[in-house]
Motif scaffolding. Structure first.
Motif, mmCIF file in Angstrom:
data_model
loop_
_atom_site.group_PDB
_atom_site.id
_atom_site.type_symbol
_atom_site.label_atom_id
_atom_site.label_comp_id
_atom_site.label_asym_id
_atom_site.label_seq_id
_atom_site.Cartn_x
_atom_site.Cartn_y
_atom_site.Cartn_z
ATOM 1 N N SER A 81 46.644 61.085 63.237
ATOM 2 C CA SER A 81 46.443 61.279 61.802
ATOM 3 C C SER A 81 46.564 62.734 61.366
ATOM 4 N N LEU B 170 43.631 59.757 54.706
ATOM 5 C CA LEU B 170 43.047 58.415 54.765
ATOM 6 C C LEU B 170 41.567 58.505 54.443
ATOM 7 N N ILE C 113 45.222 55.212 51.416
ATOM 8 C CA ILE C 113 46.115 56.144 52.100
ATOM 9 C C ILE C 113 46.883 56.912 51.033
ATOM 10 N N LEU D 95 48.138 51.734 61.241
ATOM 11 C CA LEU D 95 46.780 51.938 60.762
ATOM 12 C C LEU D 95 45.838 51.176 61.686
#
Length: 238
Positions: free
Chosen positions: A70, A77, A94, A111
């Protein structure tokens, strides 16, 4: 009654109880994929907790090949970590920062949503952190064609791999095509399929094909934008 039989029966009953508990537990995610269509720079998906106790939810993004986490992706997020109350749901959001991804083709990410159960005071208790993964597609504006047309226009060929026939799938579109199955000769030969990226070519092994199949068409199934399975058929090229 034989004591070993009693112990075995008790162990079996405990295992069945554990399996039943695991089957009924777990968070729910409202979908198998999430699509962000530009110019939108935000997408959201609901996560629910049908259980009778609160849980902690941890979420993160990874690149499609799992090599980039990430922190190195052009997304934010939220919430990445938070408590989800019993019987409630929350939205995972997101946000795309607006640059850093190709503009001529679709990009895909994973995800992950992981349930972290609260600590228990009971001894000898098995606790599991259950994780669910779904695909996130970023779709730039102005891409030619459509995802449905991309699936229909896959170019198929029979090729040789290590002396055995294999099925080649070429995706000339700007969209990912996620395969469920592909078969030749009316289902006689089944192949091991996977997702094919935009502009990519993948070769699928044909299970049980010793000689060269004689069929002229490929029957295959793909997953559409809504998570549904669509059956298609295509000509086998040379």
């Amino acid at each position: 009654m034989n004591m070993s039989f009693q112990a075995a029966r008790a162990g079996l009953a405990g295992s069945l109880l554990l399996l039943s508990s695991l089957a009924n537990a777990g968070i729910t995610v409202a979908g198998t994929r999430l699509i962000m269509d530009a110019p939108a720079q935000e997408a959201a998906i609901a996560v629910g907790n049908p259980d009778a106790q609160d849980v902690m939810i941890q979420s993160w993004l990874e690149s499609g090949d799992g090599a980039t986490a990430s922190a190195d992706l052009p997304f934010a997020l939220t919430p990445s970590l938070g408590r989800l109350a019993a019987g409630k749901q929350q939205m995972l959001r997101i946000f795309y920062q607006g640059q850093g991804l190709p503009t001529d083709r679709e990009s895909v990410f994973w995800l992950s949503v992981q349930e972290i159960p609260p600590k228990t005071k009971e001894e000898n208790t098995l606790q599991l952190a259950v994780r669910q993964r779904l695909k996130v597609f970023y779709r730039p504006s102005g891409l030619p064609g459509t995802p449905d047309a991309a699936a229909q226009q896959i170019q198929w060929r029979l090729v040789d791999r290590a002396g055995k026939p294999a099925l080649e799938a070429r995706n000339a579109s700007a969209y990912h095509v996620s395969f469920v199955s592909a078969t030749l000769d009316n289902g006689r030969y089944k192949s091991d399929t996977r997702m094919v990226a935009p502009g990519a070519t993948e070769v699928f092994a044909l299970n049980g094909a010793a000689g060269r199949p004689t069929g002229a068409r490929v029957d295959y199934e793909v997953v559409n934008d809504y998570g549904g399975i669509v059956a298609l058929s295509g000509a086998l090229g040379r």
